[in-house]
Enzyme design. Structure first.
Site, mmCIF file in Angstrom:
data_model
loop_
_atom_site.group_PDB
_atom_site.id
_atom_site.type_symbol
_atom_site.label_atom_id
_atom_site.label_comp_id
_atom_site.label_asym_id
_atom_site.label_seq_id
_atom_site.Cartn_x
_atom_site.Cartn_y
_atom_site.Cartn_z
ATOM 1 N N ARG A 81 0.893 -1.184 0.080
ATOM 2 C CA ARG A 81 -0.134 0.016 0.032
ATOM 3 C C ARG A 81 0.682 1.248 0.142
ATOM 4 O O ARG A 81 1.769 1.496 0.931
ATOM 5 C CB ARG A 81 -0.881 -0.096 1.250
ATOM 6 C CG ARG A 81 -1.810 1.363 1.281
ATOM 7 C CD ARG A 81 -2.854 1.209 2.463
ATOM 8 N NE ARG A 81 -3.767 2.480 2.429
ATOM 9 C CZ ARG A 81 -3.353 3.395 3.676
ATOM 10 N NH1 ARG A 81 -2.681 3.074 4.700
ATOM 11 N NH2 ARG A 81 -3.942 4.297 3.560
ATOM 12 N N HIS A 124 -2.792 11.081 0.834
ATOM 13 C CA HIS A 124 -2.267 10.864 2.105
ATOM 14 C C HIS A 124 -1.881 12.025 2.568
ATOM 15 O O HIS A 124 -0.543 12.241 3.041
ATOM 16 C CB HIS A 124 -1.444 9.687 1.987
ATOM 17 C CG HIS A 124 -1.201 8.854 3.487
ATOM 18 N ND1 HIS A 124 -1.382 7.446 3.611
ATOM 19 C CD2 HIS A 124 -0.870 9.301 4.865
ATOM 20 C CE1 HIS A 124 -1.092 7.202 4.894
ATOM 21 N NE2 HIS A 124 -0.832 8.451 5.605
ATOM 22 N N GLU A 169 -7.673 8.685 6.062
ATOM 23 C CA GLU A 169 -8.093 9.229 7.357
ATOM 24 C C GLU A 169 -8.396 10.756 7.425
ATOM 25 O O GLU A 169 -7.760 11.591 7.799
ATOM 26 C CB GLU A 169 -6.867 9.084 8.222
ATOM 27 C CG GLU A 169 -6.230 7.811 8.459
ATOM 28 C CD GLU A 169 -5.168 7.622 9.458
ATOM 29 O OE1 GLU A 169 -4.551 8.725 10.065
ATOM 30 O OE2 GLU A 169 -4.763 6.390 10.140
ATOM 31 N N ASN A 295 -8.047 1.840 9.634
ATOM 32 C CA ASN A 295 -6.509 1.946 10.392
ATOM 33 C C ASN A 295 -6.813 1.866 11.873
ATOM 34 O O ASN A 295 -7.958 2.719 12.333
ATOM 35 C CB ASN A 295 -6.080 3.245 10.113
ATOM 36 C CG ASN A 295 -5.932 3.176 8.520
ATOM 37 O OD1 ASN A 295 -5.592 2.253 7.897
ATOM 38 N ND2 ASN A 295 -5.171 4.357 8.294
ATOM 39 N N TYR A 297 -4.816 1.905 15.814
ATOM 40 C CA TYR A 297 -3.424 1.775 16.885
ATOM 41 C C TYR A 297 -3.728 1.623 18.025
ATOM 42 O O TYR A 297 -3.249 1.003 18.941
ATOM 43 C CB TYR A 297 -2.834 3.192 16.638
ATOM 44 C CG TYR A 297 -2.279 3.270 15.113
ATOM 45 C CD1 TYR A 297 -1.025 2.523 14.756
ATOM 46 C CD2 TYR A 297 -2.814 3.665 13.888
ATOM 47 C CE1 TYR A 297 -0.594 2.660 13.592
ATOM 48 C CE2 TYR A 297 -2.489 3.795 12.902
ATOM 49 C CZ TYR A 297 -1.184 3.013 12.563
ATOM 50 O OH TYR A 297 -0.340 3.247 11.205
ATOM 51 N N GLU A 352 -3.812 0.024 8.062
ATOM 52 C CA GLU A 352 -2.718 0.072 8.766
ATOM 53 C C GLU A 352 -2.913 -0.422 10.164
ATOM 54 O O GLU A 352 -4.146 -0.236 10.692
ATOM 55 C CB GLU A 352 -2.639 1.713 9.055
ATOM 56 C CG GLU A 352 -2.131 2.448 7.755
ATOM 57 C CD GLU A 352 -2.132 3.946 8.161
ATOM 58 O OE1 GLU A 352 -1.859 4.253 9.055
ATOM 59 O OE2 GLU A 352 -2.128 4.661 6.969
HETATM 60 C C1 FCB Z 1 -1.789 7.114 10.871
HETATM 61 C C2 FCB Z 1 -1.119 7.781 9.542
HETATM 62 C C3 FCB Z 1 0.007 6.949 9.008
HETATM 63 C C4 FCB Z 1 1.309 6.887 10.326
HETATM 64 C C5 FCB Z 1 0.454 6.237 11.208
HETATM 65 C C6 FCB Z 1 1.265 6.037 12.488
HETATM 66 O O1 FCB Z 1 -2.493 8.086 11.377
HETATM 67 O O2 FCB Z 1 -2.246 7.212 8.291
HETATM 68 O O3 FCB Z 1 0.468 7.773 8.250
HETATM 69 O O4 FCB Z 1 1.717 8.177 10.652
HETATM 70 O O5 FCB Z 1 -0.734 6.958 11.660
#
Ligand code: FCB
Length: 442
Positions: A81, A124, A169, A295, A297, A352
Site C-alpha cells: 500500500r 495521504h 484518514e 486503520n 492503533y 494500517e
Molecule cells: C496514521 C497515518 C500514517 C502513520 C500512522 C502512525 O494516522 O495514516 O501515515 O503516520 O498513523
C-alpha cells in the site's frame, strides 16, 4: 520470536491479503522534483515538528525505490500500500507532470513484475500548497480539484493498480489539520475542522464517481481511522461522554458514507460550527464502495466533563507504545464487530496497524520483541473479529520501514524495517522477520 495464528484461521488462507504500507510524504524525499505541499510549509514553521525535521530527504525512496521493491519482495507480502503525491504528479496549471507520473509507473510495473499487488491511496495528506493558498479543504472547489487530479492520475496509471483508496484518514486531515492545528496546514477552529471534513468527504464521493467510470475493475474505497472510545466508569455520565466522543471523533467520518447524515452530536454544535452542506452532497458522499479500509492503533478513555461534555483520561498504568498510545487489542475486535453491526459494510481491509517502539540497532540487529508482541496480539484481535463473523479480507502492517512520522519527525519508528537516516541503510527488524515467517507459513 514468532507471530502465529490458529491453524484454522481464515487469515492463513491464500485468499487473505497480507501487506505493508507507506505514504508518499513520509518516505519519498526528492522534494525538489515536485511542487511544495502543505507539509513542506508546516515543517518549515518553527516549533511544529518535534525534531525540527522535514520531508526533503526522508527515506530517499524516489532514489532507492528499486532496492525498496526488492525489500518488499523479500518480506513475501501479497500487497504493498502506497500513496501518490498529488504535488509530484500534477503541475500548478493542472496538467500532468510526466516525470512524477513515470516514477509511479516504473514503481507499479516493478511491483507487478514481482507479483505484488499495488494498493494505491490517492490522498495521504500532502495537499499542494498552492491549493491551500486558495483555502485548501475549507474551499469547496478543492473537492473538484481532487476529482480532476483523480481522473488524470487514474487514466495515466492505466491497469497497473489493484485497489484505489480515495483518502487516508479524513479525521486526521480535518481534525488534526484544521480543527486543532497540530498537523498541516495548522489551522485551529471547530468550524474549520467540520467544514474541511465535509469537503474531504465530498471529494471522496466525487473521486468514487471517477473510479467507477474509469477504473471499474479495481477495488475502490476509502481508508478511515478509528480510536474506539471507552467510558472511564459504568457511571451513566461517563458512558454518555464516551458515546459523544465516539460520534465526534469516529462516527462523523463513517456515518455520512452509509446513512447520508452526520451523527446526532451535530446538534450540540453552534450553527456557526456546523458545516455548510449543499443539497445532494450526501448522495455524492454515500457512493457505493467496494471495500472499507480501517486503520487502528489504540483506544481512548473518556469521562464526563461539565464544560466540554467529555474529557480524555490518561490511563497512567496501562502498557503504551513509544507514541504514548495505550496497547489495548480488545478494542480492535470490539471496533470491527460494532462497525459491522452498525453499517452495511463491504469487505474490510485493515490498511494500517502497528506500533512505534524505542528500537535499538545493535550489531546490525533490531530485536523489537515489543513490536512482535503488538503484532501478535492485534492479529489475534482481527482473527477474533473474523471468528465472530466480521468480513476482513486483508491486513497491512504500518509500516514497511521507519519514516517521517508527521509532527514527531524522525523520532518515532513504526517500521518493521529499520532505517539509518545517515546512510539510508535498511535493516529488517526481528518483527519484519516474524511477519515474513507468518506469511510464508501459509
Ligand atoms: C496514521 C497515518 C500514517 C502513520 C500512522 C502512525 O494516522 O495514516 O501515515 O503516520 O498513523
Amino acid at each position: 520470536m514468532k507471530i502465529t495464528l490458529p491453524a484454522t484461521s481464515p487469515m492463513l488462507s491464500k485468499d487473505f491479503t497480507f501487506g505493508v504500507a507507506t505514504a508518499s510524504f513520509q518516505i519519498e524525499g526528492s522534494a525538489h522534483n515536485r511542487l511544495p505541499s502543505i507539509w513542506d510549509t508546516f515543517c518549515a514553521t518553527p516549533g511544529k515538528i518535534s525534531d525540527g525535521s522535514d520531508g526533503k530527504q526522508a527515506c530517499e525512496h524516489v532514489k532507492l525505490w528499486q532496492q525498496d521493491v526488492e525489500l518488499i519482495e523479500s518480506l513475501g507480502v501479497d500487497a504493498y500500500r502506497l500513496s501518490i503525491s498529488w504535488p509530484r504528479v500534477i503541475k500548478q496549471d493542472g496538467s500532468l507532470n510526466s516525470e512524477g507520473v513515470n516514477f509511479y509507473i516504473q514503481l507499479l510495473d516493478s511491483l507487478l513484475a514481482k507479483g505484488i499487488k499495488p494498493y494505491v491511496t490517492l490522498y495521504h495528506w500532502d495537499l499542494p500548497q498552492h491549493i491551500e493558498d486558495n483555502g485548501g479543504w475549507l474551499n469547496r472547489s478543492t473537492a473538484y480539484l481532487f476529482q480532476d487530479y483523480a481522473s488524470k492520475i487514474v487514466a495515466a496509471l492505466g491497469d497497473r493498480v489493484h485497489s484505489y483508496a480515495t483518502f487516508n484518514e479524513p479525521f486526521c486531515s480535518a481534525f488534526l489539520g484544521y480543527e486543532i492545528g497540530i498537523h498541516a496546514p495548522g489551522k485551529a477552529k471547530v468550524a474549520y475542522g467540520r467544514q474541511a471534513a465535509h469537503h474531504i468527504l465530498l471529494a471522496h464521493g466525487l473521486g468514487m464517481q471517477v473510479l467507477q467510470k474509469q477504473s471499474p475493475h479495481t477495488l475502490n474505497g476509502i481508508v478511515l481511522n478509528f480510536t474506539p472510545c471507552y467510558p472511564h466508569s459504568y457511571n451513566i455520565a461517563d458512558i454518555n461522554a464516551a458515546k459523544k466522543a465516539d460520534e465526534y471523533m469516529n462516527q462523523w467520518y463513517i456515518k455520512p458514507l452509509f446513512d447520508k447524515c452526520y451523527p446526532d452530536i451535530i446538534n450540540d454544535l453552534s450553527s456557526d460550527d456546523r458545516p455548510v452542506v449543499e443539497a445532494g452532497d450526501f448522495d455524492i458522499i454515500a457512493h457505493k464502495i467496494d471495500f472499507l479500509g480501517i486503520n487502528f492503533y489504540t483506544r481512548a478513555v473518556y469521562q464526563a466533563h461539565t464544560e466540554t461534555i467529555y474529557a480524555q483520561v490518561d490511563m497512567v498504568n496501562a502498557p503504551k507504545t513509544d507514541m504514548g498510545w495505550e496497547i489495548y487489542p480488545q478494542a480492535f475486535t470490539d471496533l470491527l464487530v460494532s462497525l459491522s453491526q452498525t453499517y452495511p459494510l463491504p469487505p474490510i481491509y485493515i490498511t494500517e496497524n502497528g506500533a512505534a517502539m524505542p528500537d535499538k540497532l545493535i550489531d546490525g540487529q533490531v530485536n523489537d520483541v515489543d513490536r512482535i508482541d503488538y503484532y501478535q496480539s492485534h492479529l489475534n484481535a482481527v482473527n477474533n473479529a473474523i471468528t465472530q463473523g466480521v468480513n476482513v479480507a486483508g491486513y497491512f502492517a504500518w509500516s514497511l520501514m521507519d519514516n517521517f512520522e508527521w509532527a514527531e519527525g524522525y523520532l518515532k519508528r513504526f517500521g518493521i524495517v529499520y532505517v539509518d537516516y545517515h546512510t539510508q541503510q535498511r535493516t529488517i527488524k526481528a518483527s519484519g522477520k516474524a511477519y515474513r515467517d507468518l506469511i510464508s507459513s501459509r
